[in-house]
Design a protein around this motif. Structure first.
Motif, mmCIF file in Angstrom:
data_model
loop_
_atom_site.group_PDB
_atom_site.id
_atom_site.type_symbol
_atom_site.label_atom_id
_atom_site.label_comp_id
_atom_site.label_asym_id
_atom_site.label_seq_id
_atom_site.Cartn_x
_atom_site.Cartn_y
_atom_site.Cartn_z
ATOM 1 N N THR A 1 0.809 -1.218 0.000
ATOM 2 C CA THR A 1 0.000 0.000 0.000
ATOM 3 C C THR A 1 0.845 1.272 0.000
ATOM 4 O O THR A 1 0.312 2.365 0.173
ATOM 5 C CB THR A 1 -0.956 0.005 1.210
ATOM 6 N N THR A 2 2.150 1.129 -0.226
ATOM 7 C CA THR A 2 3.016 2.300 -0.302
ATOM 8 C C THR A 2 2.577 3.195 -1.450
ATOM 9 O O THR A 2 2.221 2.719 -2.519
ATOM 10 C CB THR A 2 4.478 1.856 -0.517
ATOM 11 N N ALA A 3 2.581 4.484 -1.234
ATOM 12 C CA ALA A 3 2.248 5.500 -2.239
ATOM 13 C C ALA A 3 0.755 5.541 -2.584
ATOM 14 O O ALA A 3 0.366 6.198 -3.537
ATOM 15 C CB ALA A 3 3.075 5.331 -3.508
ATOM 16 N N LEU A 4 -0.064 4.840 -1.813
ATOM 17 C CA LEU A 4 -1.510 4.919 -2.018
ATOM 18 C C LEU A 4 -2.104 5.768 -0.907
ATOM 19 O O LEU A 4 -1.615 5.757 0.221
ATOM 20 C CB LEU A 4 -2.144 3.523 -1.984
ATOM 21 N N ASP A 5 -3.183 6.485 -1.203
ATOM 22 C CA ASP A 5 -3.786 7.299 -0.149
ATOM 23 C C ASP A 5 -4.447 6.384 0.882
ATOM 24 O O ASP A 5 -4.702 5.212 0.627
ATOM 25 C CB ASP A 5 -4.758 8.333 -0.728
ATOM 26 N N VAL A 6 -4.722 6.932 2.063
ATOM 27 C CA VAL A 6 -5.189 6.111 3.176
ATOM 28 C C VAL A 6 -6.530 5.439 2.903
ATOM 29 O O VAL A 6 -6.772 4.334 3.380
ATOM 30 C CB VAL A 6 -5.237 6.905 4.504
ATOM 31 N N VAL A 7 -7.384 6.074 2.124
ATOM 32 C CA VAL A 7 -8.681 5.469 1.801
ATOM 33 C C VAL A 7 -8.474 4.229 0.940
ATOM 34 O O VAL A 7 -9.049 3.165 1.205
ATOM 35 C CB VAL A 7 -9.611 6.489 1.100
ATOM 36 N N VAL A 8 -7.635 4.332 -0.083
ATOM 37 C CA VAL A 8 -7.358 3.188 -0.963
ATOM 38 C C VAL A 8 -6.605 2.107 -0.184
ATOM 39 O O VAL A 8 -6.885 0.912 -0.342
ATOM 40 C CB VAL A 8 -6.573 3.643 -2.213
ATOM 41 N N GLN A 9 -5.674 2.507 0.687
ATOM 42 C CA GLN A 9 -4.975 1.528 1.533
ATOM 43 C C GLN A 9 -5.977 0.687 2.298
ATOM 44 O O GLN A 9 -5.907 -0.544 2.303
ATOM 45 C CB GLN A 9 -4.077 2.235 2.556
ATOM 46 N N ARG A 10 -6.889 1.355 2.978
ATOM 47 C CA ARG A 10 -7.885 0.651 3.800
ATOM 48 C C ARG A 10 -8.753 -0.268 2.936
ATOM 49 O O ARG A 10 -9.002 -1.413 3.304
ATOM 50 C CB ARG A 10 -8.753 1.658 4.541
ATOM 51 N N GLU A 11 -9.215 0.218 1.785
ATOM 52 C CA GLU A 11 -10.039 -0.607 0.896
ATOM 53 C C GLU A 11 -9.292 -1.870 0.485
ATOM 54 O O GLU A 11 -9.851 -2.973 0.521
ATOM 55 C CB GLU A 11 -10.429 0.177 -0.358
ATOM 56 N N ILE A 12 -8.044 -1.714 0.085
ATOM 57 C CA ILE A 12 -7.268 -2.867 -0.374
ATOM 58 C C ILE A 12 -7.033 -3.846 0.770
ATOM 59 O O ILE A 12 -7.201 -5.057 0.603
ATOM 60 C CB ILE A 12 -5.949 -2.412 -1.034
ATOM 61 N N LEU A 13 -6.674 -3.344 1.937
ATOM 62 C CA LEU A 13 -6.425 -4.238 3.070
ATOM 63 C C LEU A 13 -7.695 -4.951 3.521
ATOM 64 O O LEU A 13 -7.657 -6.134 3.869
ATOM 65 C CB LEU A 13 -5.783 -3.479 4.219
ATOM 66 N N GLN A 14 -8.825 -4.277 3.500
ATOM 67 C CA GLN A 14 -10.086 -4.930 3.836
ATOM 68 C C GLN A 14 -10.439 -6.001 2.808
ATOM 69 O O GLN A 14 -10.931 -7.078 3.159
ATOM 70 C CB GLN A 14 -11.213 -3.895 3.964
ATOM 71 N N GLN A 15 -10.151 -5.713 1.539
ATOM 72 C CA GLN A 15 -10.402 -6.693 0.479
ATOM 73 C C GLN A 15 -9.513 -7.912 0.663
ATOM 74 O O GLN A 15 -9.963 -9.053 0.544
ATOM 75 C CB GLN A 15 -10.159 -6.058 -0.889
#
Length: 177
Positions: A99-113
């Motif tokens: 999730t490096t270089a991704l904004d916190v919203v996208v980080q959270r979405e990806i990690l939840q996925q």
């Protein structure tokens, strides 16, 4: 040959920079086909159908398979890499700073996925990161490395309350509460 059989089927990897991991002159779908055909007997049509299903599983549209990597956002490229990593149903997925270089919203979405997929598909995740705050939220177990050695291992409930190693203490102080 043994390593080739082991890779992607038993252990797969999501690298830190999806833009560098994906071939910039090949469409995403062609990269799925190449990877799948390198590891199992599958025709192009089946590989594309499986890739479309995987893209849906990671929260992306199958139409993205026709895109080149530069046409996708950073979050979309990471989703492509996660889908590719899951293509052969590995037991373990290693995620190196995904999730490096991704904004916190996208980080959270990806990690939840990833968490939902891990639950549904039954694979383990080895998550490599400097972002201890993410691990405290998503990990079952955390190991802290210092100078190439594991210096502390704990569950995410104990670690912030009772860090034992000075480096762990410093990491915990490095982000706001």
């Amino acid at each position: 040959e043994e390593l080739r059989k082991f890779r992607w089927r038993n252990v797969s990897m999501v690298f830190q920079s999806a833009m560098n991991a994906l071939n910039p002159v090949m469409r995403v779908g062609d990269q799925f086909v190449d990877m799948m055909q390198a590891h199992e007997r599958i025709d192009r049509k089946q590989a594309i159908a499986q890739a479309a299903e995987l893209m849906h599983m990671v929260g992306s549209e199958a139409g993205r398979l026709k895109a080149y990597p530069h046409e996708l956002s950073g979050g979309m490229r990471q989703r492509v890499m996660i889908a590719m990593a899951l293509a052969l149903r590995p037991e373990l997925v290693i995620m190196d700073e995904p999730t490096t270089a991704l904004d916190v919203v996208v980080q959270r979405e990806i990690l939840q996925q990833v968490e939902a997929l891990r639950h549904d598909l039954g694979f383990a995740v080895l998550f490599i990161t400097h972002d201890l705050s993410l691990l405290l939220e998503f990990a079952d177990r955390i190991s802290i490395m210092y100078a190439g050695e594991i210096v502390e291992t704990a569950n995410p409930e104990r670690l912030p309350k009772n860090p034992l190693h000075p480096y762990t203490q410093g990491l915990l102080r490095s982000f706001p509460p």
